[in-house]
Design a protein around this motif. Sequence first.
Motif, PDB file in Angstrom:
ATOM      1  N   TYR A  68       0.984  -1.358   0.029  1.00  0.00           N
ATOM      2  CA  TYR A  68      -0.202   0.011   0.082  1.00  0.00           C
ATOM      3  C   TYR A  68       0.954   1.102   0.021  1.00  0.00           C
ATOM      4  CZ  TYR A  68       0.550  -1.189   4.953  1.00  0.00           C
ATOM      5  OH  TYR A  68       1.342  -1.353   6.125  1.00  0.00           O
ATOM      6  N   ASN A  69       0.285   2.462  -0.195  1.00  0.00           N
ATOM      7  CA  ASN A  69       1.178   3.543  -0.364  1.00  0.00           C
ATOM      8  C   ASN A  69       1.732   4.158   0.917  1.00  0.00           C
ATOM      9  OD1 ASN A  69       0.968   6.882  -0.611  1.00  0.00           O
ATOM     10  ND2 ASN A  69       1.307   5.968  -2.575  1.00  0.00           N
ATOM     11  N   LEU A  70       3.202   4.038   0.803  1.00  0.00           N
ATOM     12  CA  LEU A  70       3.772   4.328   1.922  1.00  0.00           C
ATOM     13  C   LEU A  70       4.725   5.635   1.883  1.00  0.00           C
ATOM     14  CD1 LEU A  70       5.786   0.911   2.478  1.00  0.00           C
ATOM     15  CD2 LEU A  70       3.916   1.790   3.758  1.00  0.00           C
ATOM     16  N   GLY A  71       4.479   6.323   0.629  1.00  0.00           N
ATOM     17  CA  GLY A  71       5.215   7.614   0.630  1.00  0.00           C
ATOM     18  C   GLY A  71       6.580   7.717  -0.306  1.00  0.00           C
ATOM     19  N   TYR A  72       7.046   8.861  -0.544  1.00  0.00           N
ATOM     20  CA  TYR A  72       8.176   8.838  -1.564  1.00  0.00           C
ATOM     21  C   TYR A  72       9.422   8.455  -0.613  1.00  0.00           C
ATOM     22  CZ  TYR A  72      11.950  11.292  -3.995  1.00  0.00           C
ATOM     23  OH  TYR A  72      13.153  11.615  -4.851  1.00  0.00           O
ATOM     24  N   GLY A  73       9.593   8.688   0.347  1.00  0.00           N
ATOM     25  CA  GLY A  73      10.480   8.677   1.311  1.00  0.00           C
ATOM     26  C   GLY A  73      10.816   7.202   1.739  1.00  0.00           C
ATOM     27  N   ALA A  74       9.619   6.455   1.886  1.00  0.00           N
ATOM     28  CA  ALA A  74       9.655   4.902   1.943  1.00  0.00           C
ATOM     29  C   ALA A  74      10.162   4.276   0.810  1.00  0.00           C
ATOM     30  CB  ALA A  74       8.346   4.625   2.631  1.00  0.00           C
ATOM     31  N   ALA A  75       9.577   4.596  -0.202  1.00  0.00           N
ATOM     32  CA  ALA A  75       9.976   4.057  -1.641  1.00  0.00           C
ATOM     33  C   ALA A  75      11.406   4.079  -1.941  1.00  0.00           C
ATOM     34  CB  ALA A  75       9.283   4.766  -2.563  1.00  0.00           C
ATOM     35  N   LEU A  76      12.061   5.472  -1.341  1.00  0.00           N
ATOM     36  CA  LEU A  76      13.444   5.516  -1.590  1.00  0.00           C
ATOM     37  C   LEU A  76      14.261   4.313  -0.763  1.00  0.00           C
ATOM     38  CD1 LEU A  76      14.128   9.234  -1.666  1.00  0.00           C
ATOM     39  CD2 LEU A  76      14.525   7.570  -3.525  1.00  0.00           C
ATOM     40  N   GLN A  77      13.750   4.226   0.428  1.00  0.00           N
ATOM     41  CA  GLN A  77      14.273   3.506   1.636  1.00  0.00           C
ATOM     42  C   GLN A  77      14.456   1.919   1.136  1.00  0.00           C
ATOM     43  OE1 GLN A  77      12.902   3.192   5.649  1.00  0.00           O
ATOM     44  NE2 GLN A  77      15.012   3.601   6.396  1.00  0.00           N
ATOM     45  N   THR A  78      13.247   1.594   0.543  1.00  0.00           N
ATOM     46  CA  THR A  78      13.034   0.319   0.014  1.00  0.00           C
ATOM     47  C   THR A  78      13.874   0.025  -1.024  1.00  0.00           C
ATOM     48  OG1 THR A  78      10.613   0.150   0.377  1.00  0.00           O
ATOM     49  CG2 THR A  78      11.382  -1.539  -1.104  1.00  0.00           C
ATOM     50  N   GLY A  79      14.266   0.953  -1.681  1.00  0.00           N
ATOM     51  CA  GLY A  79      15.279   1.034  -2.777  1.00  0.00           C
ATOM     52  C   GLY A  79      16.875   0.749  -2.226  1.00  0.00           C
ATOM     53  N   TYR A  80      17.019   1.814  -1.140  1.00  0.00           N
ATOM     54  CA  TYR A  80      18.295   1.410  -0.266  1.00  0.00           C
ATOM     55  C   TYR A  80      18.416  -0.100   0.098  1.00  0.00           C
ATOM     56  CZ  TYR A  80      18.016   6.440  -0.353  1.00  0.00           C
ATOM     57  OH  TYR A  80      17.652   7.898  -0.902  1.00  0.00           O
ATOM     58  N   LYS A  81      17.268  -0.391   0.776  1.00  0.00           N
ATOM     59  CA  LYS A  81      17.350  -1.770   1.210  1.00  0.00           C
ATOM     60  C   LYS A  81      17.820  -2.899   0.241  1.00  0.00           C
ATOM     61  CE  LYS A  81      14.141  -1.180   4.756  1.00  0.00           C
ATOM     62  NZ  LYS A  81      14.814  -1.086   6.121  1.00  0.00           N
ATOM     63  N   TYR A  82      17.213  -2.707  -0.948  1.00  0.00           N
ATOM     64  CA  TYR A  82      17.355  -3.573  -2.089  1.00  0.00           C
ATOM     65  C   TYR A  82      18.829  -3.493  -2.438  1.00  0.00           C
ATOM     66  CZ  TYR A  82      16.852  -5.671  -6.776  1.00  0.00           C
ATOM     67  OH  TYR A  82      17.104  -6.401  -7.899  1.00  0.00           O
ATOM     68  N   ALA A  83      19.309  -2.439  -2.839  1.00  0.00           N
ATOM     69  CA  ALA A  83      20.677  -2.097  -2.858  1.00  0.00           C
ATOM     70  C   ALA A  83      21.840  -2.726  -2.142  1.00  0.00           C
ATOM     71  CB  ALA A  83      21.132  -0.688  -3.147  1.00  0.00           C
ATOM     72  N   VAL A  84      21.623  -2.477  -0.612  1.00  0.00           N
ATOM     73  CA  VAL A  84      22.321  -3.479   0.500  1.00  0.00           C
ATOM     74  C   VAL A  84      22.218  -4.719  -0.069  1.00  0.00           C
ATOM     75  CG1 VAL A  84      22.765  -3.702   2.983  1.00  0.00           C
ATOM     76  CG2 VAL A  84      22.085  -1.443   2.052  1.00  0.00           C
ATOM     77  N   THR A  85      20.947  -5.592  -0.106  1.00  0.00           N
ATOM     78  CA  THR A  85      21.279  -7.060  -0.086  1.00  0.00           C
ATOM     79  C   THR A  85      21.541  -7.418  -1.555  1.00  0.00           C
ATOM     80  OG1 THR A  85      18.721  -6.680  -0.939  1.00  0.00           O
ATOM     81  CG2 THR A  85      19.215  -7.429   1.389  1.00  0.00           C
ATOM     82  N   GLY A  86      21.529  -6.511  -2.481  1.00  0.00           N
ATOM     83  CA  GLY A  86      22.160  -6.793  -3.713  1.00  0.00           C
ATOM     84  C   GLY A  86      23.536  -6.450  -3.967  1.00  0.00           C
ATOM     85  N   ASN A  87      24.313  -6.025  -2.944  1.00  0.00           N
ATOM     86  CA  ASN A  87      25.558  -5.687  -2.820  1.00  0.00           C
ATOM     87  C   ASN A  87      26.135  -4.714  -3.872  1.00  0.00           C
ATOM     88  OD1 ASN A  87      26.389  -7.405  -0.568  1.00  0.00           O
ATOM     89  ND2 ASN A  87      26.580  -9.108  -1.712  1.00  0.00           N
ATOM     90  N   TYR A  88      25.199  -3.743  -4.180  1.00  0.00           N
ATOM     91  CA  TYR A  88      25.791  -2.721  -5.078  1.00  0.00           C
ATOM     92  C   TYR A  88      26.621  -1.742  -4.168  1.00  0.00           C
ATOM     93  CZ  TYR A  88      22.098  -4.090  -8.301  1.00  0.00           C
ATOM     94  OH  TYR A  88      21.125  -5.058  -9.123  1.00  0.00           O
ATOM     95  N   ASN A  89      27.469  -0.935  -5.171  1.00  0.00           N
ATOM     96  CA  ASN A  89      28.283  -0.241  -4.490  1.00  0.00           C
ATOM     97  C   ASN A  89      27.909   1.527  -4.732  1.00  0.00           C
ATOM     98  OD1 ASN A  89      30.232  -1.807  -3.785  1.00  0.00           O
ATOM     99  ND2 ASN A  89      31.212  -1.838  -5.732  1.00  0.00           N
TER     100      ASN A  89
END
Lengths: 154, 262
Positions: free
Chosen positions: B63-84
């Motif tokens: 459900y809609n969480l807002g712009y900031g939460a969407a960014l944070q989900t992206g950061y979490k994905y980047a961490v688990t995906g081992n991106y630099n």
Amino acid sequence: MTLGLQIIIISLGFLLLAIILKATIQKKISESHALLWIVPCFLIILGGIFPQITYSLAEIFHTGYPPALVFALAIIISYLIVFQSFKQLSILSMRNKELASQIALLTEQVHTLKEELKETKSESLVNQEAALTKEGQTETPGEDSNDHEKKENT
Amino acid sequence: MNNELLIIIPAYNEEESIGKFLKHLKESDINSYADTVIINDASTDATAKIVKNLGFKLISHPYNLGYGAALQTGYKYAVTGNYNYVIQMDSDGQHDICNIPRIYDCLRKKNASGNPPDLVIGSRFLKDSKSFAISLKKKIAIHFFRRVIYTASHQRITDPTSGLQGLSRPVFEYYSDFGNFDNNYPDANMIVQMALLGYRIQEIPAVMHKREAGKSMHFGIIEPMLYMCIMLFSTFDVFVRYKWNLLPKPMNQKGGQKLEEK
């Protein structure tokens, strides 16, 4: 204060107390939150039993109209309870967002894993089929020699 | 993970513009060195369908969480995906894709002191940047946030409201932790937080276009005013938390190096 009014206030206090206790027993409100509501209930009962407390406090604070003190107290307590509720709401909202975000990520991971599993399964099926065909090809000359032997025997 | 760079694109009801933007991205050579993830913040239109059809990685919020939460989900994905590295951009096509290689280069390039920046902001107000005409209302808000950031952190930022940002691993790793990122209104307050924590922030000229479709997050008069008040209070909160040592410290001490020097 008339005796009738005193009885009404005390009864109301006990009724509210019973409602809160029932909600607590039924696990509809946590003990810590229930306590926030139980304290005002006791204050209502206390005010009903000893109405002179209100008059004494009004004298201490130089309030000409004693009920104003009761209203002020009620507003302060309500304010504190509402603030506490908003605080909890903010914490829960933050945790809710975190959980929803984690769910979104896990859903994506499950989806990716499912796709990978599908690919692996289809790959292993292809490999099995290839192995079976290979086996069949290697077995065919053997069968031929057996047939030849059988024919010779007959 | 195929590449070391991840492009995070938060999207909410952007069916009119996201297709065109993603097609541009797909046709470019950016795909050869960057992965892209679209965070669909529970759009009610065809945004998710368009993204899927174009073959991009999609993560959908329940459900809609807002712009900031969407960014944070992206950061979490980047961490688990081992991106630099991570580059975040808007899905409405305002941020030109030509900014991606520039920010990526800047994130890897060491400055005079021998350290690459941790946070790169694409600015509309630097020399060589190209942008559309900005309304008076927005100009006032930008001047206000510039002043707020400078007062709180002594950091000169020309475009504090820019959503086009590049982040190195220490930054998005820090942001991905619970409570370290404002998932309601991440803006000037986050810049102040990172500057105070000792992360190196750099601005580079950016190319931005006028929004072709959809509605801005800050439209009207009352909403932007309210937003400015919230942001001011939020920045004050960050400042006080920093002064009272209540800000969570970075896990790795890259950002903390400057902190110790201070």
